[in-house]
Structures are given as C-alpha cells and as structure tokens.
Write an enzyme that holds these catalytic residues in place. Sequence first.
Site, PDB file in Angstrom:
ATOM      1  N   GLY A  12      -4.059  -6.163   5.720  1.00  0.00           N
ATOM      2  CA  GLY A  12      -5.264  -5.421   6.041  1.00  0.00           C
ATOM      3  C   GLY A  12      -6.163  -6.062   7.072  1.00  0.00           C
TER       4      GLY A  12
ATOM      5  N   THR B  95       0.213   0.557   6.362  1.00  0.00           N
ATOM      6  CA  THR B  95       0.491  -0.374   5.278  1.00  0.00           C
ATOM      7  C   THR B  95       0.804  -1.733   5.877  1.00  0.00           C
ATOM      8  OG1 THR B  95       2.100  -0.956   3.555  1.00  0.00           O
ATOM      9  CG2 THR B  95       2.868   0.531   5.272  1.00  0.00           C
ATOM     10  N   GLY B  96       0.345  -2.783   5.238  1.00  0.00           N
ATOM     11  CA  GLY B  96       0.600  -4.120   5.755  1.00  0.00           C
ATOM     12  C   GLY B  96      -0.571  -5.042   5.470  1.00  0.00           C
TER      13      GLY B  96
ATOM     14  N   ARG C 290     -12.482  -8.964  -2.276  1.00  0.00           N
ATOM     15  CA  ARG C 290     -11.899  -8.805  -0.943  1.00  0.00           C
ATOM     16  C   ARG C 290     -11.582  -7.340  -0.713  1.00  0.00           C
ATOM     17  NH1 ARG C 290      -6.668  -6.613   0.817  1.00  0.00           N
ATOM     18  NH2 ARG C 290      -6.183  -7.548   2.841  1.00  0.00           N
ATOM     19  N   VAL C 291     -11.878  -6.839   0.488  1.00  0.00           N
ATOM     20  CA  VAL C 291     -11.566  -5.464   0.867  1.00  0.00           C
ATOM     21  C   VAL C 291     -10.610  -5.483   2.044  1.00  0.00           C
ATOM     22  CG1 VAL C 291     -12.486  -3.262   1.669  1.00  0.00           C
ATOM     23  CG2 VAL C 291     -13.817  -4.665   0.072  1.00  0.00           C
ATOM     24  N   GLY C 292      -9.548  -4.700   1.962  1.00  0.00           N
ATOM     25  CA  GLY C 292      -8.592  -4.604   3.049  1.00  0.00           C
ATOM     26  C   GLY C 292      -8.826  -3.377   3.902  1.00  0.00           C
ATOM     27  N   ASP C 293      -7.777  -2.939   4.576  1.00  0.00           N
ATOM     28  CA  ASP C 293      -7.893  -1.816   5.504  1.00  0.00           C
ATOM     29  C   ASP C 293      -7.868  -0.461   4.825  1.00  0.00           C
ATOM     30  OD1 ASP C 293      -4.789  -0.582   6.050  1.00  0.00           O
ATOM     31  OD2 ASP C 293      -4.936  -2.537   5.100  1.00  0.00           O
TER      32      ASP C 293
ATOM     33  N   THR D 131       0.805  -1.203   0.000  1.00  0.00           N
ATOM     34  CA  THR D 131       0.000   0.000   0.000  1.00  0.00           C
ATOM     35  C   THR D 131       0.850   1.270   0.000  1.00  0.00           C
ATOM     36  OG1 THR D 131      -1.636  -1.224   1.254  1.00  0.00           O
ATOM     37  CG2 THR D 131      -1.753   1.174   1.380  1.00  0.00           C
TER      38      THR D 131
END
Length: 292
Positions: A201, A198-199, A176-179, A148
């Site tokens: 999620g 970043t990382g 899929r949805v991350g942070d 990210t």
Amino acid sequence: MRPFVLLHGGAGSWSGKVDVERVLSKVEECARMGRYALGGGALAAVEESVACMESSGLFNAGVGAVTNSAGMVELDAGIMDGARRGAGAVACVRNVPNPIRLARRVMEETPHVLLVCEGAEDLARARGLWSPQSSWKWSASSGHSGDTVGAVALDGSGVFAAATSTGGIRGKMPCRVGDSPVPGAGYYAGTEGAASATGIGEMIMVELVSFRAVELLRNAEAHRAAEEAVGALERDFGWGNVGLILMSRSGPAIGLSAKLMPVAAASDSGSASALAGEMKVEDVERRLRGLL
C-alpha cells in the site's frame, strides 16, 4: 458492451497451505454473486462480490484477514461510484466482518469519504454491521499469502464502480492505513472505467495506481493502460509489488508485477477464473473477454 464483473483475490505467492483450486472456485463464485447483483447497478455488484470474498476466510480481508503487531485485526475498505465520483471508505476498523458494506454506508449516509477507528465502528453498530472478532469463524494462521481483494463492474446503464478491501500487511503497526481505503490508490471509478489494486500500500498510495490506470484509458486501450500503470510503479519500486484489474468499455484488463493473482469474471453469458502469473496475462484476458 454487456454488463460485466471482474474480481481479484490479491497478488502474492499463493503458496503454503492454500488450496489454489478452492481459491479460484471462490473468486468465480463471488463474481457470479456480483453478476446477480448487477440488476441493482454496478455499485451493488462490487459490494456483493467483495463481501463474498471477505466472508470466505480465504483472503486477507474480512474474516480471513491477518493480524497486526498487537495481534488484532484492523480492516480497511473503499468503494466508488464512477457516475457521480462518489466514494466511501473505512480504515482501522475492528469487529466489522464486512467493512465494504460499512464503506458504502459512509458514502451514502454521511457527508464524508473516510471514517476510521471508533467513529467507523459506531456507525457499524448503528447499522447492524458490528460483530465481535471472538465470534468470527476466523484463524490468523490460515497460511495464505494472498493480499487485498477487489472488484470492478460495468452495469447495463454504462456506469462503472470499484471496491477494494484488505487486512493490510501482516504484523503492521496498530492503526496503519494502506492504499485500500484511499480513492485513486487502491480503487477508482470514473466515466472511462474502473480499477482495483493489490500489493504494498505504501507504494500504491504514492503512485495513485488505480487513478493512473483509469486516466490512461482516455488515450490507450485497456491492456496497455493496465500495463503502463503497473509498469510505472515497477520502475520506481521494483518488481513484485502490485497487481491491478481494470474495466473499460472495451473489456477487462490485468496488470501484474507479482508472482500470482487469482482473478475471475462473470457476465450473463457465464463465468470464468484463472491464476494470472501461472497463466500469461494476455491469455487470462482472452479467457475473460470470451464472456463479453
């Protein structure tokens, strides 16, 4: 404190085919672009900085994003204005090379915070932000292992802003949805400061890492707040899962529980970049604070 922009290019190993010097040059260039945009406020600064990284093809965001398990690029991005706690975000969007610009449109032109899939893409078409992936100068085999991208800024009026953008995890399930589009998780801005994470999620969402970091600024200096926010995730999930940039009224800070993270900053006194992890975090912060 003078107006300031701070960027990250994603926590990861940054190995393989990547020219790290090229990456550092690009994040510093994007930081300078954000600094030039600060005349329009902190929100404009983070939007321009992140759009610059999305368009570069060097990061897992925008035209450089990785593909999901179906071979498609699905993008997430979010942006937040700390003065009015306004946020806008998009998730699982295709054919939008600069999703951070679309996220700002969601914040400013709709009554919503988060739009996904076709609804977000319809807005992108209406605002001239839609472009078929077949026309992108893009390669899924870019070889980078960064993650990210994000930016935080403080403008001359004392307003903070934050923005984050990603292509997510390589080979993720479709939709899929991350942070990154979730306020408080992948990004957050308030009156005390602004953060971008970043990382992985799934872990960052559970811990609300960005919100935690900014809230800690109420009782801690920036370095300690960043360190504690990342440390909490590390205690729960182990080392190697997150990086964080944090902007406070006293200056920039970095939290890192991963191998490497390219960072850059710019102010009216100049710009600088560094590879956190290769250089000690404290030394990177010292270099960036030299721009204050």
